[in-house]
Each structure stands twice: as C-alpha cells, then as structure tokens.
Scaffold this active site. Sequence first.
Site, PDB file in Angstrom:
ATOM      1  N   LYS A 111       2.447   4.727   1.804  1.00 53.26           N
ATOM      2  CA  LYS A 111       1.958   5.370   3.012  1.00 53.26           C
ATOM      3  C   LYS A 111       1.713   6.911   2.698  1.00 53.26           C
ATOM      4  O   LYS A 111       2.570   7.461   2.419  1.00 53.26           O
ATOM      5  CB  LYS A 111       3.418   5.012   3.456  1.00 53.26           C
ATOM      6  CG  LYS A 111       3.616   5.614   5.023  1.00 53.26           C
ATOM      7  CD  LYS A 111       5.150   5.340   5.678  1.00 53.26           C
ATOM      8  CE  LYS A 111       4.810   5.768   7.243  1.00 53.26           C
ATOM      9  NZ  LYS A 111       4.531   7.167   7.213  1.00 53.26           N
ATOM     10  N   CYS A 149      16.414  50.476  -4.515  1.00 55.49           N
ATOM     11  CA  CYS A 149      16.751  51.917  -4.399  1.00 55.49           C
ATOM     12  C   CYS A 149      18.206  52.389  -4.631  1.00 55.49           C
ATOM     13  O   CYS A 149      18.637  53.369  -4.561  1.00 55.49           O
ATOM     14  CB  CYS A 149      16.310  52.357  -3.064  1.00 55.49           C
ATOM     15  SG  CYS A 149      17.380  51.502  -1.622  1.00 55.49           S
ATOM     16  N   TYR A 191      -6.921   0.114   7.504  1.00 53.60           N
ATOM     17  CA  TYR A 191      -7.008  -0.888   8.448  1.00 53.60           C
ATOM     18  C   TYR A 191      -8.163  -1.066   9.014  1.00 53.60           C
ATOM     19  O   TYR A 191      -8.752  -0.194   9.605  1.00 53.60           O
ATOM     20  CB  TYR A 191      -5.653  -0.765   9.273  1.00 53.60           C
ATOM     21  CG  TYR A 191      -5.278  -1.825  10.250  1.00 53.60           C
ATOM     22  CD1 TYR A 191      -5.268  -3.080   9.902  1.00 53.60           C
ATOM     23  CD2 TYR A 191      -4.672  -1.444  11.436  1.00 53.60           C
ATOM     24  CE1 TYR A 191      -4.813  -4.086  10.882  1.00 53.60           C
ATOM     25  CE2 TYR A 191      -4.113  -2.562  12.263  1.00 53.60           C
ATOM     26  CZ  TYR A 191      -4.628  -3.704  11.982  1.00 53.60           C
ATOM     27  OH  TYR A 191      -3.739  -4.766  12.890  1.00 53.60           O
ATOM     28  N   LYS A 234       2.394  -5.429   4.242  1.00 57.45           N
ATOM     29  CA  LYS A 234       1.807  -6.197   5.543  1.00 57.45           C
ATOM     30  C   LYS A 234       1.145  -7.495   4.955  1.00 57.45           C
ATOM     31  O   LYS A 234       0.901  -7.798   3.699  1.00 57.45           O
ATOM     32  CB  LYS A 234       0.493  -5.552   5.859  1.00 57.45           C
ATOM     33  CG  LYS A 234       0.432  -4.085   6.174  1.00 57.45           C
ATOM     34  CD  LYS A 234      -0.733  -3.545   6.307  1.00 57.45           C
ATOM     35  CE  LYS A 234      -0.829  -1.958   6.597  1.00 57.45           C
ATOM     36  NZ  LYS A 234      -2.278  -1.249   6.556  1.00 57.45           N
ATOM     37  N   ASP A 282       1.101  10.620   4.001  1.00 57.63           N
ATOM     38  CA  ASP A 282       1.814  11.553   4.781  1.00 57.63           C
ATOM     39  C   ASP A 282       0.790  12.639   5.484  1.00 57.63           C
ATOM     40  O   ASP A 282       0.557  13.516   4.955  1.00 57.63           O
ATOM     41  CB  ASP A 282       2.908  12.379   4.231  1.00 57.63           C
ATOM     42  CG  ASP A 282       3.831  12.878   4.860  1.00 57.63           C
ATOM     43  OD1 ASP A 282       4.000  12.491   6.116  1.00 57.63           O
ATOM     44  OD2 ASP A 282       4.736  13.828   4.451  1.00 57.63           O
ATOM     45  N   CYS A 341      21.268  47.838  -3.069  1.00 54.39           N
ATOM     46  CA  CYS A 341      19.787  47.362  -3.021  1.00 54.39           C
ATOM     47  C   CYS A 341      19.301  47.159  -4.460  1.00 54.39           C
ATOM     48  O   CYS A 341      19.324  48.369  -5.170  1.00 54.39           O
ATOM     49  CB  CYS A 341      18.941  48.145  -2.071  1.00 54.39           C
ATOM     50  SG  CYS A 341      17.069  48.038  -2.169  1.00 54.39           S
ATOM     51  N   LYS A 360      10.443   3.868   3.286  1.00 49.28           N
ATOM     52  CA  LYS A 360      10.133   5.382   3.086  1.00 49.28           C
ATOM     53  C   LYS A 360      11.236   5.922   1.690  1.00 49.28           C
ATOM     54  O   LYS A 360      12.130   5.437   1.678  1.00 49.28           O
ATOM     55  CB  LYS A 360      10.612   6.206   4.025  1.00 49.28           C
ATOM     56  CG  LYS A 360       9.741   6.137   5.202  1.00 49.28           C
ATOM     57  CD  LYS A 360       9.802   7.174   6.122  1.00 49.28           C
ATOM     58  CE  LYS A 360       8.697   7.459   7.395  1.00 49.28           C
ATOM     59  NZ  LYS A 360       8.667   8.454   8.411  1.00 49.28           N
ATOM     60  N   CYS A 409      19.429  46.573   3.361  1.00 50.11           N
ATOM     61  CA  CYS A 409      19.381  47.573   2.629  1.00 50.11           C
ATOM     62  C   CYS A 409      19.068  48.733   3.855  1.00 50.11           C
ATOM     63  O   CYS A 409      18.050  48.525   4.527  1.00 50.11           O
ATOM     64  CB  CYS A 409      18.351  47.697   1.729  1.00 50.11           C
ATOM     65  SG  CYS A 409      17.885  49.617   1.081  1.00 50.11           S
ATOM     66  N   GLU A 465       0.807  -1.320   0.195  1.00 52.08           N
ATOM     67  CA  GLU A 465      -0.045   0.048  -0.002  1.00 52.08           C
ATOM     68  C   GLU A 465       0.946   1.327  -0.041  1.00 52.08           C
ATOM     69  O   GLU A 465       2.093   1.064   0.435  1.00 52.08           O
ATOM     70  CB  GLU A 465      -0.771   0.004   1.294  1.00 52.08           C
ATOM     71  CG  GLU A 465      -1.767  -1.200   1.381  1.00 52.08           C
ATOM     72  CD  GLU A 465      -2.198  -1.288   2.873  1.00 52.08           C
ATOM     73  OE1 GLU A 465      -2.216   0.014   3.689  1.00 52.08           O
ATOM     74  OE2 GLU A 465      -2.978  -2.257   3.395  1.00 52.08           O
ATOM     75  N   CYS A 477      13.199  53.094   0.467  1.00 49.76           N
ATOM     76  CA  CYS A 477      13.142  51.924  -0.223  1.00 49.76           C
ATOM     77  C   CYS A 477      11.743  51.365  -0.225  1.00 49.76           C
ATOM     78  O   CYS A 477      11.306  51.009   0.885  1.00 49.76           O
ATOM     79  CB  CYS A 477      14.056  50.983   0.617  1.00 49.76           C
ATOM     80  SG  CYS A 477      14.343  49.394  -0.485  1.00 49.76           S
TER      81      CYS A 477
END
Length: 666
Positions: A112, A407, A223, A285, A114, A404, A309, A422, A110, A428
């Site tokens: 898994k 500016c 299950y 299983k 998350d 920046c 996994k 900045c 099956e 700015c």
Amino acid sequence: MSVKEQIEALRSELEQHNYNYYVLSAPTISDQEFDKKMKELQDLEAAHPEYYDPDSPTQRVGSDLSKEFEQVQHRYPMLSLGNTYSEEDVRDFYERTARSLNEPFEIVAELKYDGTSISLWYEKGRLVRAVTRGDGTKGDDVTANVKTIRSVPLRLRGNDYPEEVEIRGEVLLPWAEFDRLNKEREEQEEPLFANPRNAASGTLKQQNPAIVAARKLDAYLYYVLGEHLPADTHYGNLEAARRWGLKIPDVMKICHNLQDIFDYIHYWDTERKNLPVATDGIVLKVNSLRQQKNLGFTAKSPRWAIAYKFQAERAETRLNSVSFQVGRTGAITPVANLEPVLLAGTIVKRASLHNADIIEGLDLHIGDQVYVEKGGEIIPKIVGVNTEARTMMIGDKVRFITRCPECGTPLVRPEGEAAHYCPNDSGCPPQIKGRIEHFVTRRAMNINMGPETVEDLYEAGWVKNVADLYDLKITDLMSLERWAEKSARNLLNSLRESKSVPFERVLYALGIRYVGETVAKRLAMSFHSIDELMHASFEQLVAVDEIGDRIAQSVVTYFADERNRQIVERLRAQGLQMAVSEAVLANRSDRLKGLTFVISGTFSQHSRDEYKTMIEQHGGKNTGSVSGKTSYILAGENMGPAKLEKAAKLGVRIIHEDEFLKMIEE
C-alpha cells in the site's frame, strides 16, 4: 457527556481532520489515530441508530477537491478500502471470503503506497485524462500536471490494450526528492511538508505544471478497469498493463492460503524500509474478477479487498547527548543526538525533544535506549525509554538548561508557555543572524541572499542588524571569500529593489514575535503607517479584530525598545515603505465592515486572491470554512458540494461575482 454529544463531538472532530488531510494536505493526527476515532464513531452510531445522520463522516469518503481545477465524474466510483491494524482482522477477512465464495480462491498481496490516488484514462492507447480521487464520485482534472511525471506513459506500448481503459494508482514523491524539496523550503522559510504523501498531494494541486515537473513525482499503478480487459484476473490485467509500459510494482504476490499472506506481511513490514518511496501497509485483493463481482460492495468499500496498515515506524537506539539550539525569536529547542538508526527510509541521527516538560516526562538519561518514531512527522521524536535496558553505567539525568548556550544569559519562561527564551535579543548571535535571515526571505523583503551569506556578512562584521544591509558597499562584499563583482552587484540590486516592497511585508520582515504575515497585514491596514503603529497603545491594538493580548503586548514591547526604533528609522531613511500606499488607501472603504466571507469555486473576472484582497480593502474578513458566523459565500463555478450543503443548513447566503462587485461599488 451524553451519547448524542459524544457522537456529535466525534463527527465534528473527524470532519476537521478530513479537511486537514484532503483539502489542506496538512494532517494533524496520524492515520492510526484517525482510524481509531472513526471506529469509535462507527460503533456508537451502530449502537444508537436513532442518531443517524447522512452527513456523518462514516457515511462518506473524504474529499480532496481543489476549486481551481475542472471537476470530472468518475466512470467507476473510487471507493476507499476497509482498514485494519490487526492480523486477526486479516484472518476474519480471509475466512469471511472463503465462506461467501464456497470455492477455491486466490488473494493478490500488494504494498500500500503512501501517496495521492490517481485515475488515468487511456483511449486508443493515448492518455486523455488524469483525475484525482476527490470525493470518490468526482475528482480534479490534473492531466497537465500528471503528464509531467516521467513514469506515466503518454501512449501505451503494443497493440493488445482495450479501446478504453482506466488505470488507477498512486502518485508519489520519492524519499530523496522529499528531503531535497523540504531542504529548499526550509531555506526559504516556507512551511515544510509533513511527509511525502502531503508533498505529492500539494504538488498535484499546483496551477503551474513547470513546478510539478521540477519536483520529480513518480506513479505506481495497481488497478485496471474497463469493459474489455485482457484477463479475467486482477493479477493478469496488471501483468498486461506492465507490457503496455505502465509502472506496475514488481512486489505483488499471489497467495494461496492465510500463511502466504502473513509471510508477505511480515517480510514487508521490515523490508519496505529499504524502498525509495513511502509505504504504510499491505493491500489484499481477491484475484478473480468473477469472484470479486460475486462478493460485491458495501456502501463505502469492496468486500473483496482489505488494507492492513503497519504500525507507526519505531526504532530503538542510544541517546548520546542533548544539545540546545537558539532560534531567531530566542526560543530554546532541545535536540536529542542519537546513535544513527534507519527509520522510515532515512538514517536518523537527531530527534526533537520539544521542551522542558517533555524531557521531564520521559525521565531521560544520557546513554538510555530510546524509542524513536517518525509516523508522519517531519522531525523524528522520542516517544519512550527502554528502562529495562538501563545499567549501572547509565549517564546523568537530562535537565533543561538555565542559561543561553550561545551568550550565557539566564533563560526566561513566560507564564502559560511551554518554551524557554533567551531575552538577550540584541546580543545573542543566533537571534541576530536569525532575524536577518527572516528579513531577507522571499515572503518578507525578497533579498537575494541565503543563510551562508548572512553568516559571512555577520562574521566579517559588516552586518549586525537588518539596517546594516542597506549600508553595504561593493568593496565590502568583494572582500569576502568567493565573492566576485557580478554577485556583489546582484545583491546590491536586490537590496535596491526591496525598497519597493509594500509596508505590510516590511512590518512582517521586522520579525516582531507573534507577528506573522496575516497579523502584519491586519496591523498595516488598521494603523496605516509605522508611526501610528509605534505610538499605538495596548488598548488600541487589542481593539483590532483578531489581535489578542499576547500579540498586542509583543508589539508594544518591540517598539518600546530604543534599539528597535533606531533600526526602523535607519530603514525609513534608506527608503523602505513605512506606510500603506496612497493608492491602496484610496480604494479602502468600510462597505464590508463586520462581514465574513468564504470564497469557493473558480471565477472569470478576478482571481480568488484578488477577491480576498478586495474583501480586506473594504473592511471585510476572509475565512476558509463555513460556520454560523459566515455572512456570505462568494461562489464561482464548481463550488464545493460540502460548502453548498453546509451553507444550506446554516442559512448562509450565496452570492456570485456580479453581485459582490456591486456591493463594493455602491
């Protein structure tokens, strides 16, 4: 470091990660990293039994118990599965099972999912209780919340179901809903969920089922347990549950040999990326219930099942360019612009590069083929470069900018910090708009406007700082595109209502660097008014509990700027709260000064938040975890067992509501 110190350090670290994952729903490391550390601890403990500890993370299942829900004992323990990332371990599991059974057997493979584990109890076909996994022996009763999940039937279909039956599965937040929810939270400047699993877990712990319903959770079930099940195989019982109207995934497969299992793993390692929900592995299983019973259990997991996994999802794509964004505090964030690629169920076009050190460490060049991972992160990140794919046509090396991008001001990098800033905070544009957006958020001034409105007002020249908001007129707003009289009046009413927001939130709304909600509250309760705070010295600020040099210097620097002081005076003139109210001050005392409290359980006379406020009003300090510095645990009904055990070990005194209320009345 001695072996004993290594073991103790690992135990401490894993307990913290357990708490982050199960209680806070905010993990700070990946599952793979956690499992690696757990395996390291298991190996050390096995080699050194003299350091056995019944409270070690290896001896228990992590807990997700919330203190606001009734806790219910599981009729059958909800054990965790053994995890592996290795196909060789899968082979070992299969061969070990074959040796133990010494007869033909089938394996059900099956996906898994998350999400967050759930147990559904049906009696006479009716859903009577939904319980979280909790600590494996008992969990939270979240029936009211689960009933809002449309895929969970309140009544079973047909008539061949047992008198009592338990169905277990996973509550999930689909990718599309996860993206929508995080977009909403980002607009409200609320913390983003790291991944759909944490979003599902956090949603199930909501006290308001209406919020749960709005988040459109799903449930995949896998299950069936009970005394009188319709079939003698796991697969057969799930097929029966599907007939009863339960959502059983249609991706299960009966495997007759090891090659069938590996074919299933290899297929879904790629194909799962097209699913609407998150998955992180495969569960195997033994199909026969008789054979499951013969194989039995270890202390923590069944011998007849294992979870394989997947590795953290990684994709390879081209780096097209790097852009640099300016935040409201002036912090410069580099962002990689990528050739679009499918990763963890979504199309990824951008990835975080964090800071200059990360860029230098990766040795990035424009046109590089880069490896991108999502692995539980909100924003994908570049984790490496495929240097073998480089050609003579590769572009320039990526270097952090020196000015920046908005500016043109030369950037600065404070000593000891990774970020560049900045310093032109008053000129700015992204910083100006960012501070206004922060000021109006729900946790600050709670003014009814979003980023688009801020942008419109800024571009029209009506609002250049937060004080300008309170000078807005209905004619100003109606001159903007798409604005009608009703929406304009709603905004002006919202601005008027914001004038009653308490001082600590006004202080937070100002957007002083490093002054978040908690720090703002502590400063407000220590200095009581904006005038006291403006005139506070560096030494006076650092004398306040939990105010360090960095925060103190930031506050001093902010109020030393005449432009900021002018904004504060304009806000004061408009009627904003610039001092702690007399009512709050009248209730303050030093009765709990120097005392640290942990609150655990449910209460009858006041809510947990009300008790936290009382503790702070009387000079005490709240904290979330029990330690040697804890003075008292304020305990209600269903106090968490972990806190109880730790309190006993450390000798922390436990008090109840009546005793606490007497302490603050004396």
